[in-house]
Design a protein around this motif. Structure first.
Motif, short mmCIF file in Angstrom:
data_model
loop_
_atom_site.label_atom_id
_atom_site.label_comp_id
_atom_site.label_asym_id
_atom_site.label_seq_id
_atom_site.Cartn_x
_atom_site.Cartn_y
_atom_site.Cartn_z
N ILE A 1 -52.45 -35.28 0.04
CA ILE A 1 -51.11 -34.79 0.35
C ILE A 1 -50.78 -33.71 -0.67
CG2 ILE A 1 -48.67 -35.44 0.50
CD1 ILE A 1 -49.65 -38.32 1.07
N ASP A 2 -50.24 -32.59 -0.19
CA ASP A 2 -49.85 -31.50 -1.06
C ASP A 2 -48.84 -32.02 -2.07
OD1 ASP A 2 -48.33 -29.17 -2.07
OD2 ASP A 2 -49.55 -28.05 -0.65
N ASP A 3 -49.16 -31.86 -3.36
CA ASP A 3 -48.29 -32.40 -4.40
C ASP A 3 -46.95 -31.69 -4.51
OD1 ASP A 3 -50.13 -34.37 -5.17
OD2 ASP A 3 -51.10 -33.05 -6.62
N LEU A 4 -46.86 -30.46 -4.04
CA LEU A 4 -45.59 -29.72 -4.14
C LEU A 4 -44.62 -30.03 -3.02
CD1 LEU A 4 -46.59 -26.16 -5.40
CD2 LEU A 4 -45.49 -28.00 -6.66
N ASP A 5 -45.11 -29.96 -1.80
CA ASP A 5 -44.20 -30.15 -0.68
C ASP A 5 -44.45 -31.43 0.12
OD1 ASP A 5 -46.45 -29.52 0.85
OD2 ASP A 5 -45.82 -27.46 1.18
N ASN B 1 -46.67 -32.25 2.13
CA ASN B 1 -47.19 -32.09 3.49
C ASN B 1 -48.58 -32.68 3.58
OD1 ASN B 1 -44.99 -30.76 4.59
ND2 ASN B 1 -45.78 -28.73 4.09
N ILE B 2 -48.86 -33.30 4.71
CA ILE B 2 -50.20 -33.82 4.97
C ILE B 2 -50.86 -32.85 5.93
CG2 ILE B 2 -51.54 -35.72 5.94
CD1 ILE B 2 -49.20 -37.57 5.28
N THR B 3 -51.85 -32.10 5.42
CA THR B 3 -52.59 -31.17 6.25
C THR B 3 -54.07 -31.32 5.95
OG1 THR B 3 -52.42 -29.39 4.63
CG2 THR B 3 -50.69 -29.47 6.30
N GLU B 4 -54.90 -30.86 6.84
CA GLU B 4 -56.34 -31.00 6.67
C GLU B 4 -56.89 -30.05 5.59
OE1 GLU B 4 -58.47 -30.73 10.32
OE2 GLU B 4 -57.24 -32.25 11.28
N ASP B 5 -56.12 -29.04 5.22
CA ASP B 5 -56.63 -28.04 4.29
C ASP B 5 -56.23 -28.29 2.83
OD1 ASP B 5 -53.95 -27.44 4.45
OD2 ASP B 5 -54.23 -25.31 4.78
N VAL B 6 -55.74 -29.48 2.51
CA VAL B 6 -55.37 -29.78 1.13
C VAL B 6 -56.63 -29.91 0.29
CG1 VAL B 6 -54.27 -31.48 -0.39
CG2 VAL B 6 -53.19 -30.88 1.78
N GLN B 7 -56.62 -29.23 -0.86
CA GLN B 7 -57.75 -29.28 -1.79
C GLN B 7 -57.23 -29.50 -3.20
OE1 GLN B 7 -59.90 -25.61 -1.48
NE2 GLN B 7 -60.51 -25.96 0.64
N THR B 8 -58.06 -30.10 -4.03
CA THR B 8 -57.70 -30.29 -5.42
C THR B 8 -58.02 -29.02 -6.19
OG1 THR B 8 -58.17 -32.65 -5.28
CG2 THR B 8 -58.09 -31.69 -7.49
N VAL B 9 -57.02 -28.51 -6.91
CA VAL B 9 -57.16 -27.30 -7.72
C VAL B 9 -57.10 -27.71 -9.19
CG1 VAL B 9 -56.10 -25.08 -8.29
CG2 VAL B 9 -56.05 -25.91 -5.94
N THR B 10 -58.03 -27.21 -9.98
CA THR B 10 -58.06 -27.50 -11.41
C THR B 10 -57.73 -26.22 -12.16
OG1 THR B 10 -59.82 -29.11 -11.04
CG2 THR B 10 -59.52 -28.34 -13.29
N PHE B 11 -56.86 -26.34 -13.17
CA PHE B 11 -56.55 -25.20 -14.01
C PHE B 11 -56.25 -25.69 -15.41
CE2 PHE B 11 -52.58 -26.62 -12.22
CZ PHE B 11 -51.64 -26.51 -13.24
N ALA B 12 -56.28 -24.77 -16.38
CA ALA B 12 -56.04 -25.15 -17.76
C ALA B 12 -54.94 -24.26 -18.33
CB ALA B 12 -57.30 -25.00 -18.59
N HIS B 13 -54.17 -24.84 -19.24
CA HIS B 13 -53.10 -24.10 -19.92
C HIS B 13 -52.86 -24.74 -21.27
CE1 HIS B 13 -49.56 -21.66 -20.43
NE2 HIS B 13 -48.81 -22.73 -20.62
N GLU B 14 -52.85 -23.92 -22.31
CA GLU B 14 -52.62 -24.37 -23.68
C GLU B 14 -53.49 -25.56 -24.08
OE1 GLU B 14 -48.39 -24.84 -24.27
OE2 GLU B 14 -48.08 -22.68 -24.25
N GLU C 1 -54.98 -30.99 -12.77
CA GLU C 1 -55.42 -30.98 -11.38
C GLU C 1 -54.20 -31.19 -10.51
OE1 GLU C 1 -58.37 -34.01 -10.77
OE2 GLU C 1 -59.98 -32.69 -11.42
N ILE C 2 -54.19 -30.49 -9.37
CA ILE C 2 -53.09 -30.62 -8.42
C ILE C 2 -53.67 -30.47 -7.02
CG2 ILE C 2 -52.51 -28.16 -8.57
CD1 ILE C 2 -49.54 -28.99 -8.23
N ASP C 3 -53.17 -31.24 -6.08
CA ASP C 3 -53.61 -31.15 -4.69
C ASP C 3 -52.66 -30.20 -3.97
OD1 ASP C 3 -55.61 -33.05 -5.17
OD2 ASP C 3 -54.24 -34.70 -4.76
#
Length: 110
Positions: free
Chosen positions: A10-14, A16-29, A34-36
């Motif tokens: 499930i998209d962590d921001l909105d 929404n349940i869609t088939e194209d949700v992917q886990t994104v990894t990023f770094a800061h400080e 990770e966020i879907d």
């Protein structure tokens, strides 16, 4: 009996349940996150980071394989053996040359 397990991202921001949700990894400080995200929110994240990524330098561990280690070529072994014999240092005619003899050879070349 057959069981089927389904994982739904499930998209962590909105949410929404869609088939194209992917886990994104990023770094800061120094922290990695990770966020879907669905396609629309992934694009929004890419757009928001684009100007920063354009001028940033890559850091940290790479996902590519590490560079191969530099090794001495076979001709070095012959030169080391010749140098060792001329300087009264015993070294086998075959096989690995001990590190301390290589170090002495390198020091003598400088």
């Amino acid at each position: 009996m057959v069981q089927k397990t389904t994982v739904t991202l499930i998209d962590d921001l909105d949410e929404n349940i869609t088939e194209d949700v992917q886990t994104v990894t990023f770094a800061h400080e120094g922290k990695t996150y990770e966020i879907d995200l669905g396609a629309e929110n992934r694009q929004a994240l890419d757009d928001a980071l684009a100007s920063y990524k354009a001028v940033a330098r890559k850091a940290g561990r790479s996902t590519t394989s590490p560079s191969p280690r530099r090794t001495r070529v076979a001709s070095d072994a012959g030169a080391i053996r010749e140098w060792a014999a001329a300087n009264g240092i015993e070294v086998n005619d075959r096989g690995r040359i001990p590190a301390n003899i290589r170090e002495q050879f390198d020091a003598a070349q400088k």
